[in-house]
Each structure stands twice: as structure tokens, then as C-alpha cells.
Design a protein around this motif. Structure first.
Motif, PDB file in Angstrom:
ATOM      1  N   LYS A  11       0.825  -1.211   0.000  1.00 48.36           N
ATOM      2  CA  LYS A  11       0.000   0.000   0.000  1.00 48.36           C
ATOM      3  C   LYS A  11       0.857   1.258   0.000  1.00 48.36           C
ATOM      4  O   LYS A  11       1.007   1.922   1.014  1.00 48.36           O
TER       5      LYS A  11
ATOM      6  N   THR B  37      -2.584   4.660  -2.790  1.00 48.28           N
ATOM      7  CA  THR B  37      -3.507   5.649  -2.229  1.00 48.28           C
ATOM      8  C   THR B  37      -3.084   7.055  -2.625  1.00 48.28           C
ATOM      9  O   THR B  37      -1.892   7.367  -2.685  1.00 48.28           O
ATOM     10  N   LEU B  38      -4.084   7.866  -2.915  1.00 49.91           N
ATOM     11  CA  LEU B  38      -3.836   9.194  -3.494  1.00 49.91           C
ATOM     12  C   LEU B  38      -4.451  10.295  -2.646  1.00 49.91           C
ATOM     13  O   LEU B  38      -4.973  11.284  -3.172  1.00 49.91           O
ATOM     14  N   GLY B  39      -4.412  10.116  -1.323  1.00 46.31           N
ATOM     15  CA  GLY B  39      -4.958  11.136  -0.417  1.00 46.31           C
ATOM     16  C   GLY B  39      -6.402  11.463  -0.776  1.00 46.31           C
ATOM     17  O   GLY B  39      -7.222  10.560  -0.973  1.00 46.31           O
ATOM     18  N   GLY B  40      -6.714  12.740  -0.891  1.00 45.68           N
ATOM     19  CA  GLY B  40      -8.064  13.189  -1.203  1.00 45.68           C
ATOM     20  C   GLY B  40      -8.522  12.812  -2.609  1.00 45.68           C
ATOM     21  O   GLY B  40      -9.694  12.997  -2.966  1.00 45.68           O
TER      22      GLY B  40
ATOM     23  N   GLY C 265      -8.443   9.720  -3.665  1.00 47.43           N
ATOM     24  CA  GLY C 265      -8.906   8.341  -3.657  1.00 47.43           C
ATOM     25  C   GLY C 265      -7.799   7.325  -3.784  1.00 47.43           C
ATOM     26  O   GLY C 265      -6.721   7.514  -3.224  1.00 47.43           O
ATOM     27  N   ALA C 266      -8.046   6.270  -4.533  1.00 49.72           N
ATOM     28  CA  ALA C 266      -7.065   5.181  -4.597  1.00 49.72           C
ATOM     29  C   ALA C 266      -7.238   4.365  -5.871  1.00 49.72           C
ATOM     30  O   ALA C 266      -8.301   4.363  -6.498  1.00 49.72           O
TER      31      ALA C 266
ATOM     32  N   VAL D 293     -12.817   9.399  -3.282  1.00 45.52           N
ATOM     33  CA  VAL D 293     -13.198   9.396  -1.863  1.00 45.52           C
ATOM     34  C   VAL D 293     -14.590   9.998  -1.703  1.00 45.52           C
ATOM     35  O   VAL D 293     -15.006  10.844  -2.490  1.00 45.52           O
TER      36      VAL D 293
ATOM     37  N   VAL E  62     -16.094  14.185   2.704  1.00 44.94           N
ATOM     38  CA  VAL E  62     -16.034  14.204   4.172  1.00 44.94           C
ATOM     39  C   VAL E  62     -15.393  15.513   4.634  1.00 44.94           C
ATOM     40  O   VAL E  62     -14.704  16.180   3.869  1.00 44.94           O
TER      41      VAL E  62
ATOM     42  N   VAL F 154     -12.573  17.204   6.384  1.00 42.89           N
ATOM     43  CA  VAL F 154     -11.214  16.779   6.732  1.00 42.89           C
ATOM     44  C   VAL F 154     -10.733  17.476   7.999  1.00 42.89           C
ATOM     45  O   VAL F 154     -10.657  18.695   8.060  1.00 42.89           O
TER      46      VAL F 154
ATOM     47  N   ALA G 299      -4.641   7.839   8.200  1.00 47.75           N
ATOM     48  CA  ALA G 299      -5.540   7.511   7.077  1.00 47.75           C
ATOM     49  C   ALA G 299      -5.078   6.239   6.372  1.00 47.75           C
ATOM     50  O   ALA G 299      -5.864   5.319   6.134  1.00 47.75           O
TER      51      ALA G 299
ATOM     52  N   GLY H 299     -10.170   4.870   5.274  1.00 47.60           N
ATOM     53  CA  GLY H 299      -9.208   5.965   5.117  1.00 47.60           C
ATOM     54  C   GLY H 299      -9.920   7.301   5.259  1.00 47.60           C
ATOM     55  O   GLY H 299      -9.463   8.216   5.965  1.00 47.60           O
ATOM     56  N   SER H 300     -11.068   7.413   4.611  1.00 46.91           N
ATOM     57  CA  SER H 300     -11.804   8.679   4.657  1.00 46.91           C
ATOM     58  C   SER H 300     -12.422   8.907   6.028  1.00 46.91           C
ATOM     59  O   SER H 300     -12.521  10.046   6.487  1.00 46.91           O
TER      60      SER H 300
END
Ligand SMILES: Nc1ncnc2c1ncn2[C@@H]1O[C@H](COP(=O)(O)OP(=O)(O)OP(=O)(O)O)[C@@H](O)[C@H]1O
Ligand SMILES: [Mg+2]
Length: 322
Positions: free
Chosen positions: A193, A232-235, A237-238, A251, A254, A256, A262, A291-292
């Protein structure tokens, strides 16, 4: 006739060779040359594998956290783990468990994270980690090796964990960066990951475009480095690459608060759903949800179960992005 009782899930074993006693607090503004008066502080037992174990337990799964501890900070750390009733196996070390320091700047919402190196581990100490882990590896289960390596531990440590896991019929999951990640990939793992930064460092590219992200993740599957790559690409998504192809998820919306933990929450939910017999697609959705959910909680706090399950249900209606 006896009713058939499903076999209990083997515990998800996590390994944290460089845990950290996380101290988090807040101050109005971080500026040099002044005493920075801070608000209330909180202590959490941090480190990749420990966070994964805590989230697995919180989401209702069985876990065993193998971790090192030493010195007075190690004592405090152990007490926090005991207070959470987290099943654990402690590897005693001479040096003192490190501390990490997180400061939320209240006037700007910025977060400052000071991450210390950790104590030097001697060769007998890191070899003891491997030996105790080997005794606990669940055949048919999962071993999650996550977090940085402290000084003294060789870069191929997670590669050795991957080899041991495979020899004992377990699936090895790695979340690491730099040479430790590269060595584990050279050995071959079940799931890796990386964040964009970590995979970028490994392949020597910035991975700015969706095309380059997919290409880099798919290449690791193609060359046998990993069966599954969850990038994973932070905000943003993935991306999940595996033999059956590429999946991409955005994502959910949400609020933050803090992105600490995360990636660990993502990984915990992914492995837990697989351990519970769910398919890779469902596990990937749960991972993005967790994660979110983790970013919705302040400071070092990990995800909450009800947030994870709500977002997971929300994402289950969502089709994968092209
Ligand atoms: N700003 C955000 N909004 C919503 N979800 C987020 C946000 N940041 C992270 N997440 C969730 O957490 C997951 C992991 O985040 P990220 O890619 O930052 O990994 P990380 O391991 O925490 O990063 P790193 O190890 O580089 O600090 C994302 O895939 C996503 O599900
Ligand atoms: Mg990470």
C-alpha cells in the motif's frame, strides 16, 4: 447432527518495529523565538502496525500486535496498549521507544508533525523480532508489516518478513517506504500500500497523471513484486492493481480534520474484509471508506466504526471510476 460452527478467523498479525508514543496538542500559531503555549495534550500509541491492529480490533476483527518497546517511553507505551486490551507480543529492546509530536495550529488549521528516528536496534534485537513473529504467523492468515525501520535494522527486514510469511503459508502485506519498500517488493508480497509519494520514490517518477499512476501500479503486479497494489492518493482516492485489472475509487465527501492514520485505517479495513472472506472489490471499498473515516477525526485519532460502516455502505453503491 452437530451444527457446523464457522472456524474463527485467524488473527491478523501486525508488526511494528519502530513504534512511537504520539503526543498531540494544539497552539494558536507556530512561530520561532517564543514559548508556544499549548492546549491540552493527548498520548496515543502510534506506529503503522499498531494503528492497523487497533483499527482491526475496532472494526470487530481479531488481531495480534507484535511490537518493540524499551525505556520509560516504552513502559508508557505498553500501558496504553494494555488499556486498550489489544492482544500483543512485546519484544523488549535496550533503547527508548521514540516519541512523535503533532501540533495543530488553531488559527490556520495547519498541522505540524515531528517524527523522531527511533532507538538503534541491535542485531540480536531485530532477529528476536523475526523469531517471535515466526512463532505467531497464522497459516492461511495475514501478516501486516507497517511503518519505518529504526536505525540498526537492515533495509531487507520486511523482505525477510515476506519470506517467513510465505514459508509459513501466510499472506504478507507491507506498508513502507524507501529502501525497505523496494527490498520487500524485490522479494514479492501479497499486498503493498504505497502512497503516491512512496510509489513515486520507488519508480523514480512523480506520478502526477492518472495514466502514470495506473502504469506504475500495474507494473508491480506484472513483474511479480506484489499480487495486489493499493496505491492511495490522499483526497483523490485510490487505485487498485491486481491480475484481474485496475479499479479506481474516488473518496466520499467528508469534512477533513486530520489525515494522521488515514493510510493505516485504509490498510486495516482492506485486510480485515479479506480475512472475513470478502472479495477484493469489497475490501477495496471498505479500505477507501476507512481511510476517509480516519480524516474525519481530529489529531491522531483513528477511524470510528460507525463512520467506516456508513461510508462503506455509501461506496458500495458506487461503480468504479474508469
Ligand atoms: N483529504 C482526504 N479526503 C478524504 N479521504 C482521504 C483524504 N486523505 C486521505 N484520505 C483517505 O485515506 C486514504 C489514504 O490516504 P493517503 O494516500 O494520504 O495515504 P497515507 O498512507 O496516509 O499517506 P502517507 O503514508 O504518504 O502519509 C485515501 O485513499 C483516502 O481513502
Ligand atoms: Mg502511509
Amino acid at each position: 447432527m452437530e451444527a457446523s460452527v464457522p472456524a474463527p478467523m485467524p488473527p491478523i498479525v501486525t508488526l511494528t518495529v519502530n513504534p512511537a508514543l504520539d503526543i498531540s496538542t494544539s497552539t494558536e500559531q507556530v512561530i520561532s523565538g517564543h514559548k508556544l503555549r499549548c492546549g491540552a495534550s493527548r498520548l496515543d500509541p502510534g506506529g503503522g502496525g499498531i494503528n492497523v491492529a487497533r483499527v482491526v480490533q475496532r472494526l470487530g476483527g481479531r488481531t495480534l500486535a507484535v511490537y518493540t518497546a524499551g525505556g520509560p517511553t516504552g513502559e508508557a507505551y505498553r500501558r496504553l496498549i494494555e488499556a486498550e486490551r489489544l492482544p500483543a507480543l512485546v519484544v523488549p529492546v535496550q533503547g527508548s521507544t521514540r516519541e512523535d509530536f503533532t501540533v495543530d495550529e488553531t488559527t490556520t488549521g495547519k498541522q505540524f508533525r515531528f517524527v523522531l528516528q527511533g532507538p538503534v536496534l541491535s542485531e540480536p534485537e531485530w532477529r528476536l523480532c523475526l523469531a517471535l513473529l515466526a512463532d505467531s504467523i497464522p497459516a492461511g492468515g495475514f501478516v501486516v508489516a507497517s511503518g519505518s525501520l529504526p536505525p540498526g535494522v537492515p533495509a531487507d527486514f520486511y523482505a525477510q518478513v515476506a519470506r517467513l510469511s510465505r514459508q509459513q503459508g501466510a499472506r504478507c502485506v507491507v506498508d513502507a517506504s524507501g529502501p525497505a519498500l523496494s527490498a520487500a517488493l524485490a522479494e514479492g508480497v501479497f499486498l503493498v500500500k504505497p502512497s503516491r509519494r512512496e510509489l513515486g520514490l520507488h519508480v523514480g517518477a512523480t506520478l502526477d497523471s492518472p495514466g502514470s499512476q495506473v502504469e506504475a501500479a500495474a507494473a508491480l503486479v506484472a513483474d511479480g513484486s506484489a499480487d495486489h497494489v493499493a496505491l492511495t492518493l490522499g483526497g483523490e482516492g485510490a487505485v487498485l492493481a491486481s491480475k484481474s485489472g485496475i479499479l479506481r475509487l474516488a473518496v466520499p465527501q467528508v469534512h477533513v480534520q486530520s489525515t494522521v492514520g488515514a493510510g493505516d485505517s485504509f490498510l486495516a479495513a482492506f485486510v480485515l474484509r479479506l480475512a472475513q472472506g470478502r472479495g477484493v472489490e469489497a475490501a477495496f471499498r471498505a479500505a477507501v471508506a476507512a481511510g476517509s473515516a480516519a480524516v474525519m477525526t481530529p489529531a491522531t485519532e483513528l477511524c470510528r466504526r460507525d463512520d467506516v460502516e456508513r461510508l462503506e455502505a455509501q461506496l458500495s453503491a458506487e461503480s468504479f471510476a474508469p
